[in-house]
Design a protein around this motif. Sequence first.
Motif, short mmCIF file in Angstrom:
data_model
loop_
_atom_site.label_atom_id
_atom_site.label_comp_id
_atom_site.label_asym_id
_atom_site.label_seq_id
_atom_site.Cartn_x
_atom_site.Cartn_y
_atom_site.Cartn_z
N ILE A 101 -7.58 5.25 25.86
CA ILE A 101 -5.60 5.09 26.01
C ILE A 101 -4.91 6.00 26.00
O ILE A 101 -3.81 6.38 26.38
N THR A 102 -4.59 6.31 24.24
CA THR A 102 -4.39 7.00 23.77
C THR A 102 -5.41 8.33 22.54
O THR A 102 -6.54 7.26 22.68
N GLU A 103 -6.08 9.24 22.83
CA GLU A 103 -6.57 10.04 21.61
C GLU A 103 -6.17 10.08 20.37
O GLU A 103 -4.81 10.34 20.32
N TYR A 146 -6.79 0.05 18.82
CA TYR A 146 -7.79 -0.52 20.75
C TYR A 146 -7.34 0.44 21.37
O TYR A 146 -8.02 1.07 21.41
N GLN A 147 -5.80 0.89 21.40
CA GLN A 147 -5.40 2.66 22.07
C GLN A 147 -6.11 3.05 21.82
O GLN A 147 -6.93 4.03 23.54
N LYS A 148 -6.79 3.52 21.32
CA LYS A 148 -7.43 4.99 20.54
C LYS A 148 -8.98 4.84 21.07
O LYS A 148 -9.79 5.62 21.94
N ILE A 149 -9.70 3.84 20.98
CA ILE A 149 -11.06 3.43 20.97
C ILE A 149 -11.67 3.38 22.45
O ILE A 149 -12.59 3.40 22.63
N MET A 182 -13.00 12.72 25.02
CA MET A 182 -13.26 11.06 25.31
C MET A 182 -14.09 10.61 24.15
O MET A 182 -14.95 10.85 23.93
N THR A 183 -13.61 9.14 23.74
CA THR A 183 -13.99 8.55 22.35
C THR A 183 -15.51 7.70 22.72
O THR A 183 -15.34 6.58 24.27
#
Length: 69
Positions: free
Chosen positions: A39-41, A33-36, A1-2
């Motif tokens: 939502i996605t990895e 945006y989704q990665k930070i 998890m970021t």
Amino acid sequence: MTDKLKLEIAIKKAGLTKREVSKRLGLSEMGFYQKINNITEFKASEIDALVNMLAIKDIKKIFFAKIVD
């Protein structure tokens, strides 16, 4: 998890914007945006690019925050 906050701090310290970082990674702004926001990895290649781009010293604190804690 970021860890979003630590990643955003690293981006600012590098003198970049999230828009610039997303372009350098070849991602859309929405994709980044989704990665930070977990939502996605991030892919391993994207983490490697961010570590080099942002001169991140300890990737565990940013990209594996929940696992390490």
